[in-house]
Scaffold this motif. Structure first.
Motif, PDB file in Angstrom:
ATOM      1  N   LEU A 183      26.485  -9.944   1.164  1.00 14.29           N
ATOM      2  CA  LEU A 183      25.937  -8.756   1.810  1.00 14.29           C
ATOM      3  C   LEU A 183      26.839  -7.555   1.585  1.00 14.29           C
ATOM      4  O   LEU A 183      28.062  -7.660   1.642  1.00 14.29           O
ATOM      5  CB  LEU A 183      25.790  -8.998   3.317  1.00 14.29           C
ATOM      6  N   VAL A 184      26.211  -6.423   1.332  1.00 12.35           N
ATOM      7  CA  VAL A 184      26.982  -5.190   1.144  1.00 12.35           C
ATOM      8  C   VAL A 184      26.464  -4.155   2.134  1.00 12.35           C
ATOM      9  O   VAL A 184      25.445  -3.520   1.895  1.00 12.35           O
ATOM     10  CB  VAL A 184      26.810  -4.644  -0.296  1.00 12.35           C
ATOM     11  N   PRO A 185      27.153  -3.991   3.266  1.00  7.48           N
ATOM     12  CA  PRO A 185      26.625  -3.068   4.274  1.00  7.48           C
ATOM     13  C   PRO A 185      26.940  -1.611   3.952  1.00  7.48           C
ATOM     14  O   PRO A 185      27.905  -1.309   3.271  1.00  7.48           O
ATOM     15  CB  PRO A 185      27.364  -3.497   5.551  1.00  7.48           C
ATOM     16  N   THR A 186      26.072  -0.734   4.467  1.00  9.12           N
ATOM     17  CA  THR A 186      26.316   0.705   4.373  1.00  9.12           C
ATOM     18  C   THR A 186      26.777   1.175   5.740  1.00  9.12           C
ATOM     19  O   THR A 186      26.057   1.033   6.719  1.00  9.12           O
ATOM     20  CB  THR A 186      25.021   1.445   4.008  1.00  9.12           C
ATOM     21  N   ILE A 187      27.979   1.725   5.785  1.00  8.59           N
ATOM     22  CA  ILE A 187      28.548   2.134   7.067  1.00  8.59           C
ATOM     23  C   ILE A 187      28.783   3.633   7.041  1.00  8.59           C
ATOM     24  O   ILE A 187      29.427   4.146   6.128  1.00  8.59           O
ATOM     25  CB  ILE A 187      29.870   1.402   7.332  1.00  8.59           C
ATOM     26  N   GLU A 188      28.263   4.345   8.036  1.00 14.68           N
ATOM     27  CA  GLU A 188      28.558   5.768   8.112  1.00 14.68           C
ATOM     28  C   GLU A 188      28.452   6.225   9.555  1.00 14.68           C
ATOM     29  O   GLU A 188      27.780   5.588  10.362  1.00 14.68           O
ATOM     30  CB  GLU A 188      27.619   6.573   7.215  1.00 14.68           C
ATOM     31  N   PRO A 189      29.108   7.312   9.900  1.00 11.70           N
ATOM     32  CA  PRO A 189      29.025   7.797  11.274  1.00 11.70           C
ATOM     33  C   PRO A 189      27.634   8.332  11.571  1.00 11.70           C
ATOM     34  O   PRO A 189      26.912   8.766  10.672  1.00 11.70           O
ATOM     35  CB  PRO A 189      30.070   8.906  11.329  1.00 11.70           C
ATOM     36  N   LEU A 190      27.270   8.329  12.834  1.00 13.78           N
ATOM     37  CA  LEU A 190      25.944   8.788  13.226  1.00 13.78           C
ATOM     38  C   LEU A 190      25.769  10.268  12.901  1.00 13.78           C
ATOM     39  O   LEU A 190      24.666  10.732  12.636  1.00 13.78           O
ATOM     40  CB  LEU A 190      25.751   8.544  14.730  1.00 13.78           C
ATOM     41  N   SER A 191      26.895  10.988  12.884  1.00 17.59           N
ATOM     42  CA  SER A 191      26.785  12.411  12.584  1.00 17.59           C
ATOM     43  C   SER A 191      26.203  12.634  11.190  1.00 17.59           C
ATOM     44  O   SER A 191      25.505  13.621  10.955  1.00 17.59           O
ATOM     45  CB  SER A 191      28.146  13.095  12.702  1.00 17.59           C
ATOM     46  N   SER A 192      26.471  11.715  10.258  1.00 18.19           N
ATOM     47  CA  SER A 192      25.881  11.872   8.917  1.00 18.19           C
ATOM     48  C   SER A 192      24.369  11.801   8.984  1.00 18.19           C
ATOM     49  O   SER A 192      23.667  12.550   8.308  1.00 18.19           O
ATOM     50  CB  SER A 192      26.367  10.776   7.981  1.00 18.19           C
ATOM     51  N   THR A 193      23.872  10.883   9.796  1.00 21.56           N
ATOM     52  CA  THR A 193      22.425  10.765   9.918  1.00 21.56           C
ATOM     53  C   THR A 193      21.829  12.050  10.491  1.00 21.56           C
ATOM     54  O   THR A 193      20.799  12.525  10.030  1.00 21.56           O
ATOM     55  CB  THR A 193      22.065   9.599  10.853  1.00 21.56           C
ATOM     56  N   VAL A 194      22.499  12.572  11.504  1.00 19.17           N
ATOM     57  CA  VAL A 194      21.990  13.804  12.108  1.00 19.17           C
ATOM     58  C   VAL A 194      21.999  14.929  11.081  1.00 19.17           C
ATOM     59  O   VAL A 194      21.044  15.686  10.952  1.00 19.17           O
ATOM     60  CB  VAL A 194      22.844  14.181  13.339  1.00 19.17           C
ATOM     61  N   ASN A 195      23.099  15.005  10.325  1.00 18.30           N
ATOM     62  CA  ASN A 195      23.175  16.054   9.311  1.00 18.30           C
ATOM     63  C   ASN A 195      22.079  15.920   8.275  1.00 18.30           C
ATOM     64  O   ASN A 195      21.496  16.890   7.826  1.00 18.30           O
ATOM     65  CB  ASN A 195      24.534  16.007   8.609  1.00 18.30           C
ATOM     66  N   ARG A 196      21.804  14.672   7.888  1.00 21.18           N
ATOM     67  CA  ARG A 196      20.763  14.443   6.896  1.00 21.18           C
ATOM     68  C   ARG A 196      19.420  14.919   7.412  1.00 21.18           C
ATOM     69  O   ARG A 196      18.608  15.417   6.646  1.00 21.18           O
ATOM     70  CB  ARG A 196      20.677  12.953   6.562  1.00 21.18           C
ATOM     71  N   SER A 197      19.210  14.773   8.708  1.00 19.34           N
ATOM     72  CA  SER A 197      17.900  15.130   9.228  1.00 19.34           C
ATOM     73  C   SER A 197      17.677  16.631   9.204  1.00 19.34           C
ATOM     74  O   SER A 197      16.548  17.085   9.243  1.00 19.34           O
ATOM     75  CB  SER A 197      17.734  14.619  10.659  1.00 19.34           C
ATOM     76  N   VAL A 198      18.771  17.386   9.171  1.00 20.50           N
ATOM     77  CA  VAL A 198      18.588  18.834   9.089  1.00 20.50           C
ATOM     78  C   VAL A 198      18.932  19.333   7.697  1.00 20.50           C
ATOM     79  O   VAL A 198      19.212  20.504   7.507  1.00 20.50           O
ATOM     80  CB  VAL A 198      19.440  19.577  10.137  1.00 20.50           C
ATOM     81  N   ALA A 199      18.922  18.428   6.734  1.00 17.62           N
ATOM     82  CA  ALA A 199      19.310  18.821   5.375  1.00 17.62           C
ATOM     83  C   ALA A 199      18.420  19.930   4.845  1.00 17.62           C
ATOM     84  O   ALA A 199      18.898  20.866   4.217  1.00 17.62           O
ATOM     85  CB  ALA A 199      19.250  17.612   4.451  1.00 17.62           C
ATOM     86  N   ALA A 200      17.128  19.835   5.116  1.00 20.74           N
ATOM     87  CA  ALA A 200      16.217  20.835   4.549  1.00 20.74           C
ATOM     88  C   ALA A 200      16.476  22.232   5.098  1.00 20.74           C
ATOM     89  O   ALA A 200      16.648  23.161   4.314  1.00 20.74           O
ATOM     90  CB  ALA A 200      14.768  20.411   4.767  1.00 20.74           C
ATOM     91  N   PRO A 201      16.497  22.416   6.410  1.00 20.07           N
ATOM     92  CA  PRO A 201      16.770  23.774   6.893  1.00 20.07           C
ATOM     93  C   PRO A 201      18.151  24.266   6.474  1.00 20.07           C
ATOM     94  O   PRO A 201      18.329  25.452   6.187  1.00 20.07           O
ATOM     95  CB  PRO A 201      16.688  23.666   8.419  1.00 20.07           C
ATOM     96  N   ARG A 202      19.107  23.367   6.406  1.00 18.47           N
ATOM     97  CA  ARG A 202      20.443  23.808   5.993  1.00 18.47           C
ATOM     98  C   ARG A 202      20.404  24.281   4.540  1.00 18.47           C
ATOM     99  O   ARG A 202      20.971  25.314   4.193  1.00 18.47           O
ATOM    100  CB  ARG A 202      21.459  22.677   6.114  1.00 18.47           C
ATOM    101  N   PHE A 203      19.725  23.499   3.722  1.00 12.95           N
ATOM    102  CA  PHE A 203      19.602  23.833   2.305  1.00 12.95           C
ATOM    103  C   PHE A 203      18.956  25.198   2.133  1.00 12.95           C
ATOM    104  O   PHE A 203      19.430  26.042   1.379  1.00 12.95           O
ATOM    105  CB  PHE A 203      18.770  22.743   1.639  1.00 12.95           C
ATOM    106  N   ARG A 204      17.874  25.405   2.873  1.00 10.56           N
ATOM    107  CA  ARG A 204      17.180  26.690   2.751  1.00 10.56           C
ATOM    108  C   ARG A 204      18.074  27.833   3.168  1.00 10.56           C
ATOM    109  O   ARG A 204      18.182  28.841   2.476  1.00 10.56           O
ATOM    110  CB  ARG A 204      15.927  26.685   3.628  1.00 10.56           C
ATOM    111  N   ALA A 205      18.727  27.669   4.318  1.00  4.55           N
ATOM    112  CA  ALA A 205      19.564  28.751   4.829  1.00  4.55           C
ATOM    113  C   ALA A 205      20.692  29.034   3.853  1.00  4.55           C
ATOM    114  O   ALA A 205      20.995  30.190   3.550  1.00  4.55           O
ATOM    115  CB  ALA A 205      20.128  28.375   6.201  1.00  4.55           C
TER     116      ALA A 205
END
Lengths: 876, 113
Positions: free
Chosen positions: A729-751
């Motif tokens: 098994l190869v797990p993917t580990i990242e902080p929850l803040s990354s997930t939150v950031n990803r969810s606003v990737a589009a508006p951030r990208f536009r801005a």
């Protein structure tokens, strides 16, 4: 034939390459002189004195210079040679004014590069036709609910219905995308498709080797497989006897019956082209799951009206036959590829395309201004050339060549920049673009670049050519008399630049404000100090029991790590899509919800994420399978069903909606044991949806994600625990803040992107204003000196210099605002909690521009105030 | 009769014919002969003759070589190449055909009364 012999020599000669010995000046001159000598000898023979003889010979021969020139022209194409000379001269001129050259080329290259990159994206996502035969006939079939544009797939039953009753389709098919391990030894994970009958006709490709699936195989879901071209080449070495071989897919052997051609593309799932296997769709009228993807191919030549009519007829027939399954407002609907895959990015892309075009306009205007300033300083040079004998056409042609040369260099640099920009764009936001719509620098993009290059060449050529129309020979004496006619054009350019800049700055300000408001939304759960872990694809020898056991063991061990405060399991991360189900209550069935969010979580879910339990209790170890079904709901759902009164102890019916159970086998009441605070589950910018949380013990299906709350924990220790369980098994580990950031990737990208465009626009406009005022001051030094000597105040001088420019800027700002107003509604869907007409923000935008313009104009205008009248009067 | 300019194509034909009849000749000689034959009605100068010579040389119908002239002076002598001979034949035929055609028309208008 004889023409061909001279062609090459003359072409080379035009570029200054003379290979023939008789093309040299020396040879030509020698021959002409020998002619003179012979003729002189002739005259002498007739009795004339030698000097007289020579004079007669020279007279009758005519101008030697002209003759030599005429002969030389035989070894070249004059127009070409002049063109080459023009280009050389233009390049020399650029080398002589390096600041101008570098600035102009850099500005244009950035503008062209950005435009090229964005156009490439626009083309890939919005313009390019699908890479399948007759793409206009390809369609998605979906189901439209009453509200809005939500596209839903069909139920299996609806799919079968369309297949049976659809008359205007040549083919109807369904597919599902999947991932599997292919091969017997060291299998590789690849992505492929399950397809039904009709797939090959719908998509327009058939296997190049072998055959498509036959009816029997499709009906039974036989263990056959068709390989994609790349897999056949890469993994099976283009084996010519691949047909009939058995290949394992996830451990299950299948017989290869065909290989797809290399051109095979399936746009709906563009990366799933490794293999095809049969898909069997089982229809069941009570199965409400809209999970069947349906695609179809219209009969070629069906008109738009005929297509609409067909869909309407299908809906009507369906509703009449099965009134329970279709409310009056629901209907079949046909969608294009872009509707399905590009809907969310469509607006963003058009926004960016518009913005970058504005930026290009500004860059062009700026460079044209620079060229105008430069060319009006060259009036003296032009006058001298005219005096020597250059015709106006020749001078004009040379100036146009300078424009073309600049444009060509800038375009070449621009394409390089565009290429780099595209690569970095894709690296920064890889998931922004729909799969299968990869932008690339192909012929269409190059054609676009070509159009831009040609347009800029013409614009720049005119920019340099226009002032020369007003040349006067007197300019030789006093270059300062250079005409002020170019000023009007320059002011017009400032006007254009300012308008475009205002639009960009306004848009950028709004997007930035919206983004910052979005980021400050309270998600409803803690973001810091929480780590997420996904296990990824499990090896094929895990069945459900083994999987659940492993997951439970992992959770135990993770909870035991020192430093871990709590850990929990959830089906998906917050802000990622989850499942939904219908929910209602027995007492008030009319309040039922068609699609409520459902989450199967472990104990400690709320504690781990920091979600407050407003009432009742969390799940505990007693709420396992076999016991009474219990649930925790969120405030939104509780309020909807029961208002302010307590929800604890009441029951809900999960999967029940409008007097029908989705799955009659599991029809039961679920008791509410707790109410949780609302959380922005589906997006920071969306309000909380009614949510039901159930204990995992009551229903598990796939591998959950792990949520770990810890003061400090290293990913390495987590990985070690997982590896202890199963080293594959190869797990993917990242902080929850990354997930939150990803969810606003589009508006951030536009801005971010629009912000950088706006900043560049401001910079360019500032340079433009600075340049114009600076040159004005220089041109009018003498006049200003006189006025100063006559008693004018320094302030009024500065003002008089800047006045016209001020007018242009103000007019530009006003026009820009108007243009923005005309288009502002386009931004509505991209803003969170921000109105597109927010007066405070728009004022801020104008203020920013005014500040920049003021600074850019003030610095050179101040020079006007520092003029020493004595020096100015002596200036020539 | 005032001297008139001659079109380039015609001049080329004259040069080829001259070289064909008289053998290798330098530029001055070619010019003299053409002026003589035309009974001095053609204006030939450096600027008209030499460009044509060089053009024909580029096309490969004549060949130029430096050599000593009669009075031991260096001059460039031109001679007809094999391709040049073919070209001469072809262009002569073309010219004769054109001349006959025009002549036929001219006669036509005279005869129509």
């Amino acid at each position: 034939m004889k023409v061909l012999r001279s062609l090459l020599t003359r072409l080379a000669g035009s570029f200054g390459i003379h290979a023939r010995p008789d093309a040299t000046d020396e040879d030509i001159r020698s021959e002409l002189e020998s002619h003179i000598r012979l003729e002189t000898a002739e005259y002498v023979r007739r009795g004339l004195p030698p000097e007289e003889a020579r004079r007669r010979a020279l007279v009758s021969a005519g101008s030697m210079t002209y003759a030599a020139e005429s002969v030389r022209q035989q070894y070249q194409y004059v127009w070409l040679e002049q063109g080459v000379a023009d280009v050389r001269y233009a390049l020399r001129g650029l080398r002589r004014s390096p600041t101008f050259a570098v600035t102009a080329i850099l500005v244009m290259a950035l503008g062209i590069g950005a435009s090229t990159a964005i156009f490439s994206v626009t083309d890939a996502v919005l313009l390019r036709p699908l890479p399948i035969p007759n793409p206009g006939d390809f369609a998605y079939l979906g189901w439209r609910w009453a509200k809005g544009d939500d596209i839903s797939a069909l139920t299996a039953f609806q799919y079968e219905f369309v297949r049976e009753h659809g008359r205007a389709f040549d083919a109807v098919a369904s597919y599902s995308a999947e991932e599997a391990a292919i091969g017997d030894e060291s299998p590789a994970v690849v992505r492929g498709l399950r397809v039904t009958s009709g797939f090959f006709s719908t998509i327009g490709f058939t296997p190049r080797l072998g055959r498509a699936f036959d009816a029997a195989e499709l009906a039974s879901g036989a263990p056959v497989i068709i390989l994609g071209d790349a897999v056949w080449r890469g993994r099976f070495g283009e084996d010519p006897r691949i047909l009939g071989r058995r290949v394992a897919l996830d451990g299950v052997p299948r017989t290869v019956v065909g290989v797809m051609p290399p051109a095979f593309r399936f746009p709906p799932a563009a990366e799933n082209d490794a293999y095809l296997v049969p898909l069997v769709v089982r229809a069941n009228p009570t199965d409400e799951g809209h999970n069947t993807e349906a695609i179809a191919r219209w009969r070629h030549g069906t008109s738009g009206e005929a297509r609409d009519a067909e869909i309407g007829a299908l809906t009507r027939t369906f509703r009449e036959a099965y009134p329970d399954l279709a409310a009056p407002t629901e209907a079949f609907k046909v969608f294009t590829h872009r509707d399905v895959h590009a809907a969310s990015v469509k607006r963003t892309i058009w926004l960016l395309f518009g913005a970058v075009s504005l930026l290009l306009l500004i860059a062009c205007a700026n460079t044209a201004t620079l060229m105008l300033v430069r060319s009006s300083a060259r009036q003296r040079e032009m006058a001298v050339r005219t005096a020597i004998g250059a015709g106006p056409g020749r001078i004009l042609r040379q100036l146009l060549t300078e424009g073309v040369v600049l444009s060509a260099i800038a375009t070449a640099a621009g394409v390089a920049i565009g290429f780099a920009a595209l690569r970095s764009l894709l690296a920064v936001a890889p998931n922004m673009l729909p799969a299968g719509m990869r932008p690339e620098l192909d012929l269409r993009t190059l054609a676009y670049v070509g159009v831009i290059a040609a347009t800029t060449a013409i614009v720049f050529g005119l920019a340099t050519g226009l002032p020369s129309f007003r040349r006067r020979l007197s300019a030789i004496g006093s270059p300062r008399n250079a005409t002020a006619g170019g000023t009007r054009i320059r002011e017009a350019l400032i006007f254009i630049e300012t308008s475009a800049a205002v639009v960009l700055v306004a848009g950028a300000t709004l997007l930035a404000a919206s983004f910052s408001r979005l980021m400050s939304v309270d998600a409803g759960f803690d973001v810091d100090g929480i780590v997420t872990m996904k296990l990824g694809r499990l090896p094929s020898n895990y069945d459900a029991l083994r999987r659940d056991q492993m997951v439970d063991r992992l959770l135990e061990r993770i909870r035991a790590i020192p430093g871990v405060e709590s850990a929990a399991l959830a089906p998906n991360l917050p802000l990622e899509r989850g499942r939904n189900f219908s929910v209602d209550t027995r007492e008030r069935p009319e309040l039922g919800i068609g699609a409520a969010e459902i989450r199967f979580v472990s104990t400690s879910y709320f504690a781990t994420l920091g979600i407050r339990l407003v009432a009742g209790r969390d799940f505990d170890v007693n709420d396992v399978e076999g016991r009474e079904p219990v649930a925790i709901v969120n405030q939104t759902l509780a309020r909807r069903f029961w208002g302010d009164s307590s929800a604890i102890g009441r029951t809900i019916q999960i999967g029940h909606f409008k007097d029908r159970w989705a799955n009659p086998a599991s029809a039961h009441q679920t008791r509410i044991i707790g109410v949780a605070a609302d959380v922005h589950e589906i997006g920071l910018d969306r309000p909380a949806r009614p949510t039901v949380l159930l204990h995992r013990a009551q229903a598990r299906d796939r591998v959950p994600v792990f949520l770990i709350r810890a003061r400090s924990t290293s990913p390495a220790s987590l990985r070690r625990i997982v590896a202890d369980q199963d080293s594959r098994l190869v797990p993917t580990i990242e902080p929850l803040s990354s997930t939150v950031n990803r969810s606003v990737a589009a508006p951030r990208f536009r801005a971010l992107l629009l912000g950088s465009f706006a900043a560049s626009a401001l910079l360019l406009a500032a340079i433009g204003i600075y340049g114009v005022i600076s040159s004005l001051v220089q041109m009018r030094t003498r006049e200003l000196g006189i006025r100063l000597a006559l008693g004018a105040s320094r302030g009024s001088l500065a003002f008089s210099v800047a006045r016209r420019c001020l007018t242009s800027v103000s007019a530009g700002a006003a026009t820009g605002l108007l243009i923005y107003w005309g288009a502002h509604r386009l931004l509505t869907s991209m803003l969170y909690d921000t109105s597109t007409a927010d007066p405070a923000l728009l004022t801020l935008a104008i203020a920013i521009l005014a500040l920049v313009a003021a600074v850019a104009g003030w610095i050179p205008a101040r020079r006007a105030t520092r003029i020493d009248p004595v020096v100015a009067l002596r200036t020539d | 009769m005032a001297k008139q300019d001659v079109p380039q194509g015609t001049l080329a034909l004259m040069v080829l014919r001259t070289l064909d009849v008289l053998g290798p000749l330098h530029g001055y000689g070619i010019g003299r002969r053409i002026e003589e034959i035309s009974r001095n009605s053609i204006a030939l100068n450096h600027g008209t003759l030499y460009p044509v010579l060089r053009k024909l040389e580029l096309e490969g119908v004549i060949r130029g070589e430096w050599a000593s002239s009669e009075n031991n002076q260096r001059a460039k002598y031109y001679s007809l190449t094999a391709a040049g001979k073919k070209e001469l034949v072809r262009e002569t035929r073309e010219w004769e055909r054109t001349a006959n055609l025009v002549q036929a028309f001219l006669q036509l208008s005279e005869d129509t009364v």
